[in-house]
Scaffold this motif. Sequence first.
Motif, PDB file in Angstrom:
ATOM      1  N   MET A 106       1.035  -1.148  -0.090  1.00 32.20           N
ATOM      2  CA  MET A 106      -0.063   0.009  -0.026  1.00 32.20           C
ATOM      3  C   MET A 106       0.860   1.245   0.011  1.00 32.20           C
ATOM      4  O   MET A 106       0.515   2.145   0.690  1.00 32.20           O
ATOM      5  CB  MET A 106      -0.785   0.035   1.128  1.00 32.20           C
ATOM      6  N   THR A 107       1.908   1.362  -0.697  1.00 33.82           N
ATOM      7  CA  THR A 107       2.635   2.272  -0.666  1.00 33.82           C
ATOM      8  C   THR A 107       2.924   2.854  -2.384  1.00 33.82           C
ATOM      9  O   THR A 107       2.491   2.056  -3.131  1.00 33.82           O
ATOM     10  CB  THR A 107       4.171   2.181  -0.248  1.00 33.82           C
ATOM     11  N   ARG A 108       3.468   3.823  -2.438  1.00 29.37           N
ATOM     12  CA  ARG A 108       3.899   4.360  -3.771  1.00 29.37           C
ATOM     13  C   ARG A 108       4.692   3.289  -4.736  1.00 29.37           C
ATOM     14  O   ARG A 108       4.282   2.897  -5.861  1.00 29.37           O
ATOM     15  CB  ARG A 108       4.426   5.721  -3.963  1.00 29.37           C
ATOM     16  N   LYS A 109       5.435   2.630  -4.122  1.00 31.37           N
ATOM     17  CA  LYS A 109       6.558   1.584  -4.854  1.00 31.37           C
ATOM     18  C   LYS A 109       5.564   0.552  -4.904  1.00 31.37           C
ATOM     19  O   LYS A 109       5.733  -0.071  -6.247  1.00 31.37           O
ATOM     20  CB  LYS A 109       7.513   1.219  -3.815  1.00 31.37           C
TER      21      LYS A 109
ATOM     22  N   TYR B 220       0.183   6.475   2.520  1.00 23.03           N
ATOM     23  CA  TYR B 220      -0.136   7.021   1.301  1.00 23.03           C
ATOM     24  C   TYR B 220      -1.500   7.054   0.876  1.00 23.03           C
ATOM     25  O   TYR B 220      -2.550   6.420   1.315  1.00 23.03           O
ATOM     26  CB  TYR B 220       0.583   5.790   0.129  1.00 23.03           C
ATOM     27  N   SER B 221      -1.560   8.125   0.246  1.00 22.24           N
ATOM     28  CA  SER B 221      -3.112   8.462  -0.404  1.00 22.24           C
ATOM     29  C   SER B 221      -3.115   8.522  -1.995  1.00 22.24           C
ATOM     30  O   SER B 221      -2.073   9.202  -2.442  1.00 22.24           O
ATOM     31  CB  SER B 221      -3.413   9.749   0.277  1.00 22.24           C
ATOM     32  N   CYS B 222      -3.946   7.928  -2.267  1.00 23.13           N
ATOM     33  CA  CYS B 222      -4.018   7.900  -3.985  1.00 23.13           C
ATOM     34  C   CYS B 222      -4.324   9.141  -4.593  1.00 23.13           C
ATOM     35  O   CYS B 222      -5.564   9.674  -4.176  1.00 23.13           O
ATOM     36  CB  CYS B 222      -4.797   6.817  -4.321  1.00 23.13           C
ATOM     37  N   LYS B 223      -3.619   9.469  -5.682  1.00 24.19           N
ATOM     38  CA  LYS B 223      -4.228  10.949  -6.356  1.00 24.19           C
ATOM     39  C   LYS B 223      -4.534  10.707  -7.750  1.00 24.19           C
ATOM     40  O   LYS B 223      -4.104   9.785  -8.276  1.00 24.19           O
ATOM     41  CB  LYS B 223      -3.060  12.072  -6.084  1.00 24.19           C
ATOM     42  N   ASN B 224      -5.287  11.799  -8.194  1.00 26.18           N
ATOM     43  CA  ASN B 224      -5.387  11.767  -9.469  1.00 26.18           C
ATOM     44  C   ASN B 224      -5.785  10.309 -10.237  1.00 26.18           C
ATOM     45  O   ASN B 224      -5.385   9.472 -10.949  1.00 26.18           O
ATOM     46  CB  ASN B 224      -3.938  11.737 -10.561  1.00 26.18           C
TER      47      ASN B 224
ATOM     48  N   LEU C   3     -12.494   2.786   8.820  1.00 25.08           N
ATOM     49  CA  LEU C   3     -13.045   3.342   7.241  1.00 25.08           C
ATOM     50  C   LEU C   3     -12.432   4.549   7.054  1.00 25.08           C
ATOM     51  O   LEU C   3     -12.018   4.790   5.798  1.00 25.08           O
ATOM     52  CB  LEU C   3     -14.454   3.508   7.422  1.00 25.08           C
ATOM     53  N   ALA C   4     -12.175   5.653   7.796  1.00 26.79           N
ATOM     54  CA  ALA C   4     -11.561   6.886   7.616  1.00 26.79           C
ATOM     55  C   ALA C   4     -10.025   6.439   6.921  1.00 26.79           C
ATOM     56  O   ALA C   4      -9.732   7.285   6.069  1.00 26.79           O
ATOM     57  CB  ALA C   4     -11.383   7.861   8.916  1.00 26.79           C
ATOM     58  N   ALA C   5      -9.322   5.555   7.527  1.00 20.94           N
ATOM     59  CA  ALA C   5      -8.009   5.036   7.089  1.00 20.94           C
ATOM     60  C   ALA C   5      -8.033   4.698   5.590  1.00 20.94           C
ATOM     61  O   ALA C   5      -7.337   5.016   4.732  1.00 20.94           O
ATOM     62  CB  ALA C   5      -7.324   4.211   7.971  1.00 20.94           C
ATOM     63  N   VAL C   6      -9.142   3.975   5.367  1.00 17.13           N
ATOM     64  CA  VAL C   6      -9.490   3.362   3.891  1.00 17.13           C
ATOM     65  C   VAL C   6      -9.716   4.213   3.069  1.00 17.13           C
ATOM     66  O   VAL C   6      -9.371   4.540   1.869  1.00 17.13           O
ATOM     67  CB  VAL C   6     -10.308   2.203   3.803  1.00 17.13           C
ATOM     68  N   LEU C   7     -10.606   5.476   3.628  1.00 15.32           N
ATOM     69  CA  LEU C   7     -10.828   6.588   2.744  1.00 15.32           C
ATOM     70  C   LEU C   7      -9.634   7.561   2.434  1.00 15.32           C
ATOM     71  O   LEU C   7      -9.616   7.950   1.121  1.00 15.32           O
ATOM     72  CB  LEU C   7     -12.020   7.430   3.394  1.00 15.32           C
ATOM     73  N   TYR C   8      -8.832   7.538   3.552  1.00 15.52           N
ATOM     74  CA  TYR C   8      -7.440   8.438   2.960  1.00 15.52           C
ATOM     75  C   TYR C   8      -6.742   7.727   1.889  1.00 15.52           C
ATOM     76  O   TYR C   8      -6.198   8.424   1.226  1.00 15.52           O
ATOM     77  CB  TYR C   8      -6.762   8.447   4.664  1.00 15.52           C
ATOM     78  N   PHE C   9      -6.615   6.156   2.016  1.00 18.62           N
ATOM     79  CA  PHE C   9      -5.705   5.763   0.993  1.00 18.62           C
ATOM     80  C   PHE C   9      -6.401   5.836  -0.462  1.00 18.62           C
ATOM     81  O   PHE C   9      -5.658   6.231  -1.238  1.00 18.62           O
ATOM     82  CB  PHE C   9      -5.730   4.347   1.340  1.00 18.62           C
ATOM     83  N   ARG C  10      -7.800   6.071  -0.268  1.00 21.00           N
ATOM     84  CA  ARG C  10      -8.293   6.222  -1.419  1.00 21.00           C
ATOM     85  C   ARG C  10      -8.143   7.622  -2.176  1.00 21.00           C
ATOM     86  O   ARG C  10      -8.505   7.923  -3.501  1.00 21.00           O
ATOM     87  CB  ARG C  10      -9.875   5.820  -1.411  1.00 21.00           C
TER      88      ARG C  10
END
Length: 816
Positions: A619-622, A676-680, A749-756
Amino acid sequence: MAGMEESGDGDGMNSVHCPDGPRVKSPAGSGAKMQSDVKETIGMLKKTFRESIRRVGEKSPLSSNSKRSKVSPKCDMGSHSDDPGPTRLQAPPSPSLSAGSPRTTSMKSISGFFQKKEENGAEGSALPVKKPLSHSRTLSEPSMALSDSFMKRGASIRRSLRLISKKDKPANQEVLLTVSEVIAEDKKVEDAKMEEIDESYVLPEIPLTPLSVMQISKLIEMEVLEEAHLNLLSLRQEFQQERERYKEEVSSMELAKKEKDLSLLYADLRNKVKTIVRDSNSLPSRNKGLLVHVARIIQEEEKRELDPGGLAGPGSWREAWREAVGEGVQAKLQNVHLDTRERNPSWLAVHLGLLGKAIVEDLENVKKEFRWSYPPSFHVFGTYVRCYHSAVGQHLKLLQQQVTELRDFYALLDFIINRYQSERIMGSPSLRPEMESESPAPDLEPGFLDQLKKKYCSRVQEELRFSLEKIIEIENEELWKDRQTPEKEEDFLNSPIHMDIWTKVHGNVVNSRRIDTQLESDVFCSCLEELKKFPKRFEMALKRSCNCAEVPHRLWAEYQITYINSFTALKQHMEEYRHVCPAQVDNFSKEVNWLVVRLGQGLEDQYKIDVKPFLRRMMTRKWLTNDDDFQQLYSRTEQLSQHCALMRPPYRQTLVDRLHYHTVKEYISQLMTNNYSCKNRKHEKAARKIRKQWAELKELFKDMESTHEWLYHVGDHLSDIIGQKNNTDIKNHLQPLVENYPDITKKHLAAVLYFRGLVRGRERQLILQHLTELKRKLGDSGDKRRALFSDMQVIVNTDCLSDVPFSCLAFLRPDN
C-alpha cells in the motif's frame, strides 16, 4: 548253565546242548574244564538267587524274628502263631524290637557292646525283657502264607540249579515262571507298604530294668530308636516309682540327678528325632524306615506329656517335629543352585526355575514315600506344604535384597503371583488331590508384595528415564549434530522417537499385565510421571544443539514440524490408556500440547519475521508500481504451505488458520497506516491490484485448507470501496463490509478513505455517518468471534486540519 547237558560223539568231541542255541562242540579233553566252568556258573546263579530271596524276605512283613510290635500296613490280618514254622523265611536279627529298623546287625553284637557275656547263636535281644503285653497285627496268616510260598518256591529253584538232561527241559520253563512269580509277589509287598500306617498301635512291653544312661545314649546315637525309647520309658517309670514310693527315704540329690539324666536323654532323643526328620528328604532311603519309630515315639510322648520325668511343655514333641520338617525344607531350598549376577545375567530367573522344580520333586516324594511312614493325624503332606510356604517366603525375602535389575524384579513377582501357584509348582497335577485342601500361596510377610511392586514401578521409571536420555543422544548423533534432514513416512516428516518411547512403555505395561492388573495400572502411571518431564528436556536439548542462528531456516522448520508430528503421535498412543489413569494422561497431554504449541509458535514467528519487511511495503507508492514485495510475500507463504503439507493433523490445521489470519490482518493493516493516499484517480489502479493480489492469497490458503473462510471476503469489500469512481457510491458498499466484519470502526473506514484519496470533505463525513447508522441498525447481530479490525491499530494522521471542513478555513484566505 542250568539248561545245558554234555554228551559225547564219535569224533572225540563233547557237545554242549543249550536250550536257546545250537549244539556247541568242544574237545574231549576239555570235559573236566567245562564241568568246572558249569559248576562255577551254577554257584554264581545260586548266590544271585539267594540275594534275590533275601531282598524279598527283607521287604516281607515277616523279615524279623523279633516278638516285639511293628505297626503293619492296612491289610486284612488274622491271628498268628508264635511258631513261625519250619518253612518260615528267617532274616538276620535286629537290635530293634520290630521289623523295619534300619539297623540289620545282629542283637548279639549290640549285647556284646553292652555286656561281657556272649551268646552263641542266640536269637533275639540281649536286653532283659518280659514277654510282650500283646502283639501287633503284623504276623498275620496271609503274611505267613506269603512267606511260606516264597520259601517253597526258593526250594524249588534251588533244586533246579543243577545240570539236567534233555528230558528235564520242561522243568527249566517251570523255574523261569517261578522267578517271575517271585518278582510279582515282591511288587505286591511293595504296594502293600504304600498304605498309611494305623493311628492306633500297641506299645511293646517296657523293660523292667532299664539299660544304663550311657547305654541308652549309645542306642540313641546309633539310631536304635525303639529300643532306646523303651528303655527311656523304663527309666522314667523307675524315676516316677522312686519319687512316689521313697519320697522321704531317697535323697533329693539322687532324684535330681536321675531327673537330670532323664532330661538329658530326652533332649538327645528329641534332637536325634529332629535330625532324622530334617534329613529325611535329603536321605530318603536311609531315614525312611526310622520315620515309623519317630512317629510312634512322638505319639507315645504326647500321651505321657503330663507325667513327670519327660520334656516340659504340651505339644513340644509335635512342634519339634514340625520345626525339623521346616529346617529340612529350608536346607532343601538353600541347596538349590544360585549363580552370580556377573556370571549369568538371568541368575534369578534360572534359580527360581530350579527352586520350583526342587519343591515339586520333594513334595512328590513326600506324597509317594514319607506320608506312609506316619499316622494320618500327622498330616504329613499338609505340614510339608505349609513349611514350604514359610521357607519360600523367607527365601524370597533374602533374594529380594540382592535384586537391582528390572528383569529380576519381574522374575520375582512372576514367581510369587503366577508360577508358584500354577501347575508348574503347587498346582502340579502330580500333587493332586492332596493339594486341593491346601492353600497354594506362599507365606509372605505383610506388605512384602506391595513393597516389591513399588520397587518394580520405581525401577521401571528409572529405566524409562535412562531410555529417554538415550533417545535424545541418538537424535543428536543422527540428526542435529551433522544437520541431517529428517526422514519422511507416508509423505510426513517423522522421527521414530515416538515409536521407541511407546514400545518401551507398552512393553512394560504388557509385562506387568501378565503379573497383575493393578500392577499394570501402577506401571503405566509411573511411566507417565516420567514422561511428563520429557517434553521440556527434549526441547531444551533441541535448542541447545540446534541454535536457530546456525541452522538454515528451512532445516530448522523441518525439525520443528518433525517433532510436532512425533509428539502428537506419542500423545495419541498414551490416550489408549486414559481409562487406566486419566489424571496422569491429562498431565502428560498438557505438557505435549505446550511443546507442540511452542514448536508451532517457532514456525509462526519465523514466518512473521520473514514476511514482515515485504508486508510493510504494501500500500505504498512503490507497491503501486512494483510487484517484487508481494512476490516475496507469496513465495514465503507458498513455502510455508509446503511445510504444512508435511505436518500431520490436527495441529497442521491450527497452524494454517493462525498464519492465514496473520497474513490477512497484516496485509489489510497496511491500509491503516495513513502512509499513502492515491491521487489523480490512482485509486482505481490500486483497487485492481488489491483484488488481484487478494485472489492469489485466497487461492493459496484454500490450497492449505484453511478453515477461516470468513476472511476471504474482506479484501474484495475493501477493493470495492477503494475502486468506486463516485464518492457517493461508496455508501452503497458499506453494508456487506459491516455485516461480515462488525468490529470495523469509523477510524478504520477513515483510513481506507484516506488511502483512496478522500482526505476531507462533506462526502467523507456522510460516509462515516452512514457507517455509524449501519452499525446501529445491525446492533449485536454480527458474529463477535470474527474479530479482525479490532486487532488492527490505526495510525493517527499528523495532518491536524485534515478533518476540518473547507468552509471553516475561509478566514485564512489572503483577502480576509
